[in-house]
Design an enzyme around this catalytic site. Structure first.
Site, short mmCIF file in Angstrom:
data_model
loop_
_atom_site.label_atom_id
_atom_site.label_comp_id
_atom_site.label_asym_id
_atom_site.label_seq_id
_atom_site.Cartn_x
_atom_site.Cartn_y
_atom_site.Cartn_z
N LYS A 1 47.03 40.94 37.85
CA LYS A 1 47.14 40.25 39.14
C LYS A 1 45.75 40.01 39.71
O LYS A 1 45.05 40.94 40.08
CB LYS A 1 47.93 41.13 40.13
CG LYS A 1 48.25 40.38 41.40
CD LYS A 1 48.62 41.29 42.53
CE LYS A 1 47.63 41.32 43.65
NZ LYS A 1 47.13 40.05 44.15
N GLY B 1 38.99 47.29 43.89
CA GLY B 1 39.26 46.77 45.23
C GLY B 1 38.83 47.79 46.27
O GLY B 1 37.96 48.63 46.02
N THR C 1 43.19 50.65 49.63
CA THR C 1 44.20 50.20 48.65
C THR C 1 44.23 51.16 47.46
O THR C 1 45.30 51.51 46.95
CB THR C 1 43.86 48.77 48.14
OG1 THR C 1 43.50 47.95 49.24
CG2 THR C 1 45.03 48.16 47.41
N GLU D 1 31.99 50.53 55.07
CA GLU D 1 31.66 49.36 54.25
C GLU D 1 31.89 48.08 55.05
O GLU D 1 32.97 47.88 55.62
CB GLU D 1 32.55 49.34 52.99
CG GLU D 1 32.16 48.23 52.05
CD GLU D 1 33.07 48.13 50.82
OE1 GLU D 1 34.30 48.21 50.96
OE2 GLU D 1 32.53 47.96 49.70
P1 NAD Z 1 41.73 44.87 48.24
O1 NAD Z 1 41.86 46.33 48.01
O2 NAD Z 1 42.23 44.31 49.52
O3 NAD Z 1 42.46 44.03 47.10
C1 NAD Z 1 42.18 44.20 45.73
C2 NAD Z 1 43.39 43.81 44.92
O4 NAD Z 1 44.43 44.73 45.19
C3 NAD Z 1 43.94 42.43 45.26
O5 NAD Z 1 44.39 41.81 44.08
C4 NAD Z 1 45.10 42.76 46.17
O6 NAD Z 1 46.10 41.78 46.20
C5 NAD Z 1 45.61 44.05 45.56
N1 NAD Z 1 46.39 44.90 46.46
C6 NAD Z 1 46.36 44.93 47.82
N2 NAD Z 1 47.24 45.84 48.28
C7 NAD Z 1 47.82 46.41 47.19
C8 NAD Z 1 48.79 47.43 47.02
N3 NAD Z 1 49.37 48.04 48.06
N4 NAD Z 1 49.13 47.77 45.76
C9 NAD Z 1 48.55 47.19 44.69
N5 NAD Z 1 47.64 46.19 44.80
C10 NAD Z 1 47.27 45.81 46.04
O7 NAD Z 1 40.19 44.53 48.02
P2 NAD Z 1 39.48 43.15 48.23
O8 NAD Z 1 39.35 42.91 49.70
O9 NAD Z 1 40.12 42.14 47.37
O10 NAD Z 1 38.04 43.46 47.61
C11 NAD Z 1 36.98 44.00 48.31
C12 NAD Z 1 36.82 45.47 48.00
O11 NAD Z 1 36.67 45.65 46.60
C13 NAD Z 1 35.58 46.07 48.61
O12 NAD Z 1 35.91 47.32 49.14
C14 NAD Z 1 34.64 46.23 47.43
O13 NAD Z 1 33.68 47.26 47.57
C15 NAD Z 1 35.60 46.54 46.35
N6 NAD Z 1 35.01 46.27 45.05
C16 NAD Z 1 34.69 47.33 44.25
C17 NAD Z 1 34.10 47.11 43.02
C18 NAD Z 1 33.73 48.24 42.11
O14 NAD Z 1 33.46 47.99 40.94
N7 NAD Z 1 33.70 49.47 42.57
C19 NAD Z 1 33.87 45.80 42.58
C20 NAD Z 1 34.22 44.76 43.43
C21 NAD Z 1 34.80 45.00 44.65
#
Ligand code: NAD
Length: 480
Positions: free
Chosen positions: A173, A226, A230, A384
């Site tokens: 996804k 993410g 989450t 963050e």
């Molecule tokens: P997010 O957690 O909102 O979403 C990430 C993914 O999870 C999306 O596909 C979203 O649809 C899905 N998701 C949301 N709720 C969910 C649930 N309840 N169950 C399962 N899946 C769910 O994050 P975002 O806003 O898309 O991305 C930004 C974040 O990602 C920042 O915190 C950033 O630091 C982090 N990030 C971390 C890395 C790493 O390698 N550590 C890399 C890139 C981004």
């Protein structure tokens, strides 16, 4: 308006409910395509197709899997312009970044794991003349791969490539905020001859599609990148089901700049590590600690150079920063500037939305922002922000800066600038971080372990770490 499709069992199909959500172009603020609003039924269909494909794919020779995945990589390279334009339109990032980083790296991910699997070997442990142990590394089954919006195809492929190369099938996804290049990838999978059901891509909202993948009883592995909140929700669901879990989460990375650094290199790279991709890279340094001897000089030069960065249409060659990813994200980032001021900070430059003309007048643009005068432990320095906003703080001693750098709940990456190699080793060893860059930033060797400590995640991706995660080891002990 164009409708994005799910990719299930080798076919591009509409969601079962036939309902859609809007997909925005952040550089114009306009809806330009529709995303399937998929639900549990679509996920179940995808899992069934991945399950059906697993016995054959897992027994397909690694050489054959490798050829198909390398073909996919070549097709991405052949479609560089189309993919880069789609990525920038969907995400708001400068086209030159999509062209030189995001899309080439997605192709590199497939190439790296498609060839890496040919060199991967498991261990053997001889017990003198009593017995020999060998470890089988077996693909597990259907893997759930969930990725974020900041580096859409780059991070999507970083999970899918090792999972598929080692013989698993996948239900993936992409973020609903940036679904487009994953949709384009589906077309290339068909062209590359990836067998039906090996990769399935289900589009939609996190709490529907992501949650349905996480709790599906026939998906024993979840790889998630993410936000930390989450990640904790996913862990709550997956842990009691004893799923294998890899979590790559948020960060609040420190940049530590000592008096004895190569000043020009530190300055140039800090501009990049602060504002590349509008500061929306999990590895961006957002807390800049500068040793007092060069603090004023660094601050003045930093502000002066940052004021020259151009915020503009991502498709203009001379834009240094494009749009942030969504209106709600822009509002969140700007709310942290307000918070910083309430906490006693001074905005040295930026701090505001940028209003462009013409087609871009409703886009989500933020001026690169530098804030000074905050304590290391205030909310602005602990939470963050994930946008083009950094803070700058002076420090005196190594001990003091380590205390401040390590004070957050996060531990993803850190950057250290010094010419003193002993100091570099000492500081690197004491930082709470999964990745430490010394005199550089974002220099990536795909063989290295990638991931964070504390609330930045659990587990490591990268190199053979990913194959370890996406396989189950089985020890066989033979008595001699
Ligand atoms: P997010 O957690 O909102 O979403 C990430 C993914 O999870 C999306 O596909 C979203 O649809 C899905 N998701 C949301 N709720 C969910 C649930 N309840 N169950 C399962 N899946 C769910 O994050 P975002 O806003 O898309 O991305 C930004 C974040 O990602 C920042 O915190 C950033 O630091 C982090 N990030 C971390 C890395 C790493 O390698 N550590 C890399 C890139 C981004």
């Amino acid at each position: 308006m164009e409708k994005i499709k799910n990719y299930i069992n080798g076919e591009m199909i509409n969601p079962i409910s036939n309902t859609y959500i809007d997909n925005y172009n952040p550089s114009t603020g306009e809806v330009y395509s529709l995303i399937p609003d998929s639900n549990e039924e679509d996920v179940d269909l995808a899992v069934k197709s991945a399950q059906a494909a697993f016995p054959t794919w897992s027994k397909t020779s690694k050489e054959k899997r490798s050829i198909i995945l390398q073909k996919l990589a070549t097709l991405i390279e052949d479609n560089l312009d189309r993919f880069a334009e789609a990525e920038s339109k969907d995400n708001g990032k400068p086209l030159k970044l999509s062209k030189t980083v995001d899309i080439p790296r997605a192709a590199a991910n497939f190439n790296f794991y498609a060839t890496g699997v040919l060199h991967y070997a498991s261990e053997a442990h001889a017990m003198e003349d009593m017995a020999i142990n060998y470890t089988l590394r077996e693909p597990i089954g259907v893997c759930g791969c969930i990725s974020p919006w900041n580096l859409p195809l780059y991070l999507f492929s970083w999970k899918i490539a090792p999972a598929l190369a080692i013989g698993n099938t996948v239900v993936a996804k992409p973020s609903e905020v940036t679904p487009y290049t994953a949709y384009l990838l589906s077309e290339l999978c068909i062209e590359a001859g990836l067998p039906k059901g090996v990769l399935n891509i289900v589009h939609g909202l996190g709490h529907k599609v992501g949650a349905a993948i996480t709790k599906h009883p026939d998906v024993p592995v979840i790889s998630f990148t993410g936000g930390t909140i989450t990640g904790s929700e996913i862990a709550r669901t997956a842990a009691p089901m004893f799923k294998k879990l890899s979590l790559e989460l948020g960060g609040k990375n420190p940049n530590i700049i000592f008096d004895d650094c190569d000043f020009d290199k530190a300055l140039k790279t800090t501009i990049h590590s602060s504002f590349a991709n509008q500061g929306q890279i999990c590895l961006c340094g957002s807390r800049i600690f500068v040793q007092r001897g060069i603090y004023e000089k660094f601050k003045t030069a930093f502000v002066e150079k940052v004021e020259r960065l151009k915020v503009g249409n991502p498709f203009d060659e001379d834009s240094n920063l494009g749009a942030v990813v969504s209106q709600s994200h822009m509002e969140k980032v700007l709310s942290y500037v307000t918070l910083a001021e309430e906490e006693g900070g001074t905005v040295l430059t930026g701090g505001n939305q940028v209003h462009l003309d013409g087609d871009q007048k409703n886009g989500y643009y933020i001026a690169p922002t530098i804030i000074e005068g905050l304590s290391f432990d205030c909310r602005t320095n602990q939470e963050e922000i994930f946008g083009p906003v950094v803070t700058i703080m002076p420090f005196d001693t190594e001990e003091e800066v380590l205390m401040m750098a390590n004070s957050t709940k996060y531990g993803l990456a850190a950057t250290v600038w010094t010419q003193d190699v002993t100091k570099a080793h000492n500081v690197a060893a004491k930082l709470h971080a999964g990745i430490v860059w010394v005199n550089c930033w974002l220099l990536r060797d795909l063989r290295t372990p990638f991931g964070g400590v504390k609330n930045s995640g659990v587990g490591r991706e990268g190199g053979f770490n990913a194959f370890e995660f996406f396989t189950e080891p089985k020890n066989v002990c033979i008595k001699l």
